[in-house]
Design a protein around this motif. Structure first.
Motif, PDB file in Angstrom:
ATOM      1  N   THR A   3       0.689  -1.184   0.054  1.00 18.24           N
ATOM      2  CA  THR A   3       0.093  -0.173   0.094  1.00 18.24           C
ATOM      3  C   THR A   3       0.842   1.260   0.234  1.00 18.24           C
ATOM      4  N   PHE A   4       1.924   1.165   0.727  1.00 15.51           N
ATOM      5  CA  PHE A   4       2.613   2.560   0.888  1.00 15.51           C
ATOM      6  C   PHE A   4       4.247   2.242   0.251  1.00 15.51           C
ATOM      7  N   ASP A   5       4.576   1.536  -0.733  1.00 15.79           N
ATOM      8  CA  ASP A   5       5.591   1.113  -1.296  1.00 15.79           C
ATOM      9  C   ASP A   5       5.980   2.598  -2.030  1.00 15.79           C
ATOM     10  N   LEU A   6       5.155   2.966  -2.594  1.00 11.83           N
ATOM     11  CA  LEU A   6       5.498   4.291  -3.710  1.00 11.83           C
ATOM     12  C   LEU A   6       5.503   5.460  -2.696  1.00 11.83           C
ATOM     13  N   PHE A   7       5.022   5.308  -1.716  1.00 14.09           N
ATOM     14  CA  PHE A   7       4.993   6.580  -0.606  1.00 14.09           C
ATOM     15  C   PHE A   7       6.530   6.555   0.006  1.00 14.09           C
ATOM     16  N   PHE A   8       6.980   5.650   0.280  1.00 16.41           N
ATOM     17  CA  PHE A   8       8.243   5.433   1.042  1.00 16.41           C
ATOM     18  C   PHE A   8       9.438   5.534   0.006  1.00 16.41           C
ATOM     19  N   LYS A   9       9.291   4.944  -1.112  1.00 20.37           N
ATOM     20  CA  LYS A   9      10.229   5.002  -2.251  1.00 20.37           C
ATOM     21  C   LYS A   9       9.569   5.551  -3.406  1.00 20.37           C
TER      22      LYS A   9
END
Length: 725
Positions: A3-9
């Motif tokens: 869910t937050f892969d693109l948020f943190f990377k």
């Protein structure tokens, strides 16, 4: 953590309202990303500039060459809705709103926040904030936010942290880093208009590089999720550490005004923590102490701690800390004592704590033998070691022995060591590299050991709970009768509800005249208690509406007339239903049981010692419903006054099985009536001797006032037939 892969990377980050003044709030995100060497695209958005910090600046979101993975919104509050709408149309999935002036600023701001929540949800966007400072992927050096801490470098590691306070969250990262904690991710969540701390915590469970999850919390608006998320983390072997502030009345007010979060009842937070294995911490140092112990993942089989020191004082301090943390200091096995006496000086105290004296400073082999014997002792689950200021070449030898024994024997060893780092840095590095928790003081070492046991114990206990089935009871008629009720139920009405769920009540019936009261009392062949019944008179004693130990027809009729007269004088406009005539119960232990249907957590059940001192003693235990049998047993046993139920000082044992059964039935009732009951109290619940059951002596029900009134009186009988439990 998909869910937050693109948020943190992120591959691209847009900064809406970007400034050429890189020291300003709207310029710092770009400055920090550039300084940290962010490899993705930085996309400033501001119609006033053509470039910012060497990057092409775009006049609006629509002009961006790509939909940014993350957008940082750093404009005035009134411009946020338009910026968010443009980002939604562009296809941006994550927005970080640094702007303040929303729910933390009063009702007008709260309405503005509701507006941006609606916008974000219409586009399916995750929104962090508003009123936040940003986030950091510390493991990869991606710092997105404002404030000097975003320009610093932190040790990389496996703890991921959320914080509802931006500035203080930054401080936690800085201070915990100084304590030797390495970080994976950090998120400042602010007002949590859309995406909450629990959303991130839930995702962090699935992040393979996160081993421990921590949170600074002022109040969860989605607190009902805490139990399931905590249990999921527990099952995944990922400890959760939560620093919940606002535990005092003053603190709760400050939390509400700071981030507009509802603080909720701390008792229910702690119930959720206990039921899901979440470890509550109360300071940065406390968080660091627990994290140090838990990050290596070396869990004990039990709570038995062996303490080894070169100073008797350190042993006492660690023992005190261990007791506070629920640890036991077991007697060493006879073979261990014999073996240690052979190698230790004759003046060494071979016990637990074990003081090996300063002789250890001359011979590192003493530590090797001592640790080996303790690790092999069947009574020992983990070892706490206090080395005071041991330093020099010896320090390295000691560190190597500690690591070897821990790894070979598979036992958790925690070390308190406060030598000058300059003289023992190599030894410290050896311990740190091997994941041996290291502390400045014996007390903090004991706290780390208690956290290890708390997590290990919770895994077994919660697994047992999840293997059980909670009691389920469905009473559609009770739900129907209480739907829309606008006034509290009288005691007589409330006990009819209890009876429907199989909860024992006193023999009783409602009398509407003196003659009926006399007939009811005579049928019981017992002294009776008589109470006024009126939804308009909740405090019966204050109205002169209670008589105890009444016996005989003449006395009962006189008491009836007196109670009615007192009630009419106390509340002339009150609707009087009559007088409840009930058996008088003697020689029982009095408990209080209850339901609290909390707006954040949902239904919870409570048990405590009751009667007239319930509010004074506050000896209570809470659990979120539904509960299983083992949870009901634990609730009763954790009461400070439990020995009074268990036959202390020659008292007869109370009917504990009946209490546990009643708690389970109350829990089932709480779930069945969760849409219609706000509160339900049984005070007192008379607990008779073992095998004789329980009786609800008084009860009060507070329904939700959310619908048309239903005249429950029409359905609950008022005839003078006795209610027999």
């Amino acid at each position: 953590m998909s869910t937050f892969d693109l948020f943190f990377k992120p591959r691209s980050i847009a900064v809406i309202g970007a400034s050429q003044d890189l020291a300003s709030i709207s310029g710092q995100p770009i400055a920090h990303l550039k300084a940290k060497g962010f490899c993705g695209r930085i996309l400033p958005v501001n119609p006033r500039y053509d470039e910012v910090a060497g990057y092409t600046c775009y006049p609006d979101v629509a002009s961006l060459p790509v939909a940014p993975d993350v957008a940082v919104i750093a404009v005035g509050a009134k411009r946020v809705p338009d910026a968010l709408t443009e980002l939604g149309k562009k296809g941006c999935r994550f927005a970080v709103i640094l702007s303040s002036g929303f729910a933390e600023a009063g009702e007008e701001g709260a309405e503005a926040q509701r507006h941006i929540t609606a916008i974000a949800r219409s586009f399916g966007m995750h929104v962090i904030g508003p009123n936040c400072q940003g986030y950091m992927n510390i493991s990869e050096g991606i710092h997105v936010g404002f404030g000097a801490p975003y320009g610093l470098t932190y040790p990389k590691g496996h703890l991921s942290l959320t914080s509802q306070s931006g500035a203080f969250g930054n401080s936690i990262v800085m201070l915990a880093s100084q304590e030797g904690i390495g970080f994976r991710h950090y998120v400042s969540t602010g007002n949590e208009s859309v995406t909450t701390s629990l959303d991130f915590m839930d995702a962090m469970i699935d992040d393979p590089e996160t081993r421990v999850i921590a949170g600074y919390v002022e109040g969860f608006q989605d607190a009902h999720r805490l139990l399931s998320i905590g249990r999921r983390a527990l099952a995944a072997g990922k400890p959760m550490l939560v620093w919940k502030v606002g535990t005092s009345e003053a603190g709760a007010r400050a939390a509400a005004s700071h981030t507009a979060n509802l603080g909720g009842s701390m008792a229910l937070y702690r119930a959720a923590f206990g039921q899901s294995g979440i470890i509550e911490v109360n300071d940065v140092g406390d968080l660091a102490d627990c994290a140090k112990a838990l990050l290596p993942g070396r869990l004990p089989k039990g709570n038995r701690l062996a303490i080894v020191t070169i100073s008797g004082g350190a042993g006492i301090a660690m023992a005190d800390g261990a007791a506070i943390g629920g640890l036991e200091l077991p007697e060493l096995a006879p073979q261990t004592v014999s073996a240690l006496k052979e190698v230790l000086p004759s003046f060494a105290a071979v016990a637990n704590p074990l003081d090996v004296t300063a002789s250890l400073l001359n011979d590192a082999s003493l530590l090797r033998v001592t640790l080996e014997k303790l690790a092999d002792d069947p009574n020992v689950d983990m070892i706490g070691l206090a080395l005071a200021a041991a330093s020099g070449k010896l320090a390295t030898e000691l560190a190597n022995e500690i690591v070897r024994i821990s790894e070979e024997r598979g036992i958790a060893v925690l070390v308190a060591w406060n030598a000058d780092p300059a003289s023992v840095q190599e030894a410290y590095d050896i311990l740190d590299a091997a994941g041996i928790p290291r502390y400045q003081s014996p007390v903090r070492c004991a706290r780390g050991a208690s956290a290890l046991w708390a997590f290990a114990e919770a895994r077994g206990r919660v697994a047992q709970v999840l293997s059980e089935e909670p009691l389920v009871l469905a009473r559609p008629l009770m739900r129907q009768l209480m739907q829309g009720r606008r006034t509290d139920l009288t005691e007589f009405e409330a006990k009819k509800v209890l009876d429907a769920y199989g909860i024992g009540v006193t023999q009783e019936a409602l009398a509407t005249d003196a003659g009926a009261a006399s007939r009811i009392a005579c049928a019981m062949h017992l002294p009776v208690v008589m109470k006024i019944q009126s939804a308009d008179i909740p405090h019966k004693t204050e109205a002169g509406g209670v008589r105890v130990g009444v016996q005989g027809a003449v006395a009962v009729e006189a008491a009836f007339d007196e109670i009615i007269g007192n009630a009419r004088a106390y509340a002339p406009d009150a609707v009087l239903d009559g007088v409840l005539v009930q058996e008088m119960v003697s020689g029982a232990t009095e408990l209080i049981l209850g339901i609290n249907n909390d707006p954040l957590f949902g239904p919870a059940v409570m048990v405590g010692f009751g009667g007239i001192f319930a509010e004074v003693m506050k000896d209570v235990s809470f659990r979120l419903a539904p509960i299983t049998r083992s949870e009901a047993q634990a609730m009763v046993r954790e009461l400070r006054s439990f020995p009074m139920l268990d036959g202390a000082r020659g008292r007869p044992k109370a009917d504990l099985n009946a209490v546990i059964d009643t708690l389970m039935r109350l829990s089932a009732m709480a779930i069945d009536l969760r849409e219609v009951v706000q509160e339900f109290d049984i005070n007192p619940l008379f607990v008779l001797k073992a095998g004789e059951g329980v009786r609800a002596g008084d009860a009060l029900a507070k329904p939700f006032s959310n619908g048309s009134e239903v005249a429950i009186e029409r359905h609950l009988t008022r005839e003078d037939a006795l209610v027999n439990p």
